[in-house]
Design an enzyme around this catalytic site. Sequence first.
Site, PDB file in Angstrom:
ATOM      1  N   HIS A  51      81.905  59.308  71.112  1.00 24.42           N
ATOM      2  CA  HIS A  51      83.322  59.115  70.685  1.00 24.42           C
ATOM      3  C   HIS A  51      84.321  59.762  71.843  1.00 24.42           C
ATOM      4  O   HIS A  51      83.854  60.614  72.569  1.00 24.42           O
ATOM      5  CB  HIS A  51      83.635  59.929  69.248  1.00 24.42           C
ATOM      6  N   ASP A  54      84.109  63.341  71.577  1.00 19.70           N
ATOM      7  CA  ASP A  54      83.004  63.988  71.876  1.00 19.70           C
ATOM      8  C   ASP A  54      83.258  64.186  73.212  1.00 19.70           C
ATOM      9  O   ASP A  54      82.444  65.335  73.867  1.00 19.70           O
ATOM     10  CB  ASP A  54      81.610  62.962  71.585  1.00 19.70           C
ATOM     11  N   GLU A 212      74.819  46.917  63.673  1.00 21.88           N
ATOM     12  CA  GLU A 212      73.985  47.945  63.142  1.00 21.88           C
ATOM     13  C   GLU A 212      73.203  47.497  61.935  1.00 21.88           C
ATOM     14  O   GLU A 212      73.880  46.817  61.154  1.00 21.88           O
ATOM     15  CB  GLU A 212      74.840  49.282  62.583  1.00 21.88           C
ATOM     16  N   HIS A 215      74.449  48.234  58.330  1.00 24.63           N
ATOM     17  CA  HIS A 215      75.494  47.279  58.191  1.00 24.63           C
ATOM     18  C   HIS A 215      75.369  46.010  57.621  1.00 24.63           C
ATOM     19  O   HIS A 215      76.142  45.419  56.855  1.00 24.63           O
ATOM     20  CB  HIS A 215      76.619  47.614  59.302  1.00 24.63           C
TER      21      HIS A 215
HETATM   22  C1  GLO Z   1      79.403  54.512  60.866  1.00 26.48           C
HETATM   23  C2  GLO Z   1      79.202  53.790  62.110  1.00 26.48           C
HETATM   24  C3  GLO Z   1      79.548  55.065  63.255  1.00 26.48           C
HETATM   25  C4  GLO Z   1      79.573  54.433  64.678  1.00 26.48           C
HETATM   26  C5  GLO Z   1      80.052  55.322  65.541  1.00 26.48           C
HETATM   27  C6  GLO Z   1      80.630  54.719  66.894  1.00 26.48           C
HETATM   28  O1  GLO Z   1      79.077  53.607  59.918  1.00 26.48           O
HETATM   29  O2  GLO Z   1      77.790  53.282  62.395  1.00 26.48           O
HETATM   30  O3  GLO Z   1      78.154  55.767  63.275  1.00 26.48           O
HETATM   31  O4  GLO Z   1      78.697  53.658  64.998  1.00 26.48           O
HETATM   32  O5  GLO Z   1      81.110  56.010  65.051  1.00 26.48           O
HETATM   33  O6  GLO Z   1      81.700  54.138  66.777  1.00 26.48           O
HETATM   34 MG    MG Z   2      77.034  52.419  63.984  1.00 25.62          MG
END
Ligand code: GLO
Ligand code: MG
Length: 345
Positions: A51, A54, A212, A215
Amino acid sequence: MAKQQTYRFCFGPWNISEGSDPYGPTTRPPQTFDWKLAKLKELGFDAMMFHDDDAVPDIDNKSEQQIRKEAKELKKRLDGEGIAAEMVAPRLWFSPMTIDGAYTSNDKKCRQYAIDRSLRSIDIGKILGTDLLVLWLAREGTYLRESKSAKRSLELMVEAFDKMLAHDKKVRLAIEPKPNEPMDHAYIPTIGHALAVAPLTRDPKRVGALIETAHCVLAGLDPADEIDFAMTFGKLWSLHLNDQNGLKFDQDKPFGSTNLRSAFDQVRVLERNKYGSRGEYVCFDVHPFRTTKVEHWLAHLDNSRRTFLKLVEKARSFNDSKAEDLIAERNYQALDQMVIEHLLG
Ligand code: GLO
Ligand code: MG
């Protein structure tokens, strides 16, 4: 024989998390960034995801010059350790300025804040040697349907993406769709939505996606099919493998932990599409269980990679020609059992 794909792996500092949830505090003490970087190296991972804050902590209170200076220092440290930066992502969901959304906020000043912060993230990425900007659009959605319009929100997002694409001629935007959490409904919930937005921008070939696993499951979709879909367009630029048990809060479980067969199918399509051969990394966006002891703190990352590599072997040793024969005979009953026994074997 065709050269077999080798994979490179990464995770983010937030994946060494401390165990807090909405109902309870942390269960492990916080660790420094240096400790996390050392652990990443010890585990033999190749890159870290960042991030913006980070990379440059407390970024909102720092000048552009200070941000650049700290990013350069970080780059030196990463080079010293032989660790690459996979991507940078603006963390647009923490600030008081993004309570009502970032690019889609109803307040113009807040929208500007989100854009400015995204441009800074691009600068940081450039210094860290990555052209990939990941956009998890956490707060671009609604709790209340009547408070925003989906059309206007889409236009605002395209406007913001255009500013990013104009800011740096090389940057590539990887949209990370998620259907819900923290919002009730997100405006870009799936890969299909992300790819439909790309042609609306000033440079569609620099707008792609990150998938992901969790998701996709939260959207009621099949992660392997989502991967195949994005890769058909040449648009899968990053990947967050993990697992998710049904339609609950976002669980970020170790890869394969809930649905091993789905994990196998994901690895199979990655193999088929040669994911990684264009420089893409396999990232694990996983979290330790809240119950995890300090001494087992990194196990979820190591285990996710172990499972992934074992499934690569399973994908490579799967009897494709036998599967083809069963498909030709429409003997899906036998195909089903063949997959099960291959995974059990
Ligand atoms: C949350 C996301 C999060 C993102 C990360 C990168 O549900 O998966 O982890 O991947 O903040 O932007
Ligand atoms: Mg993610």
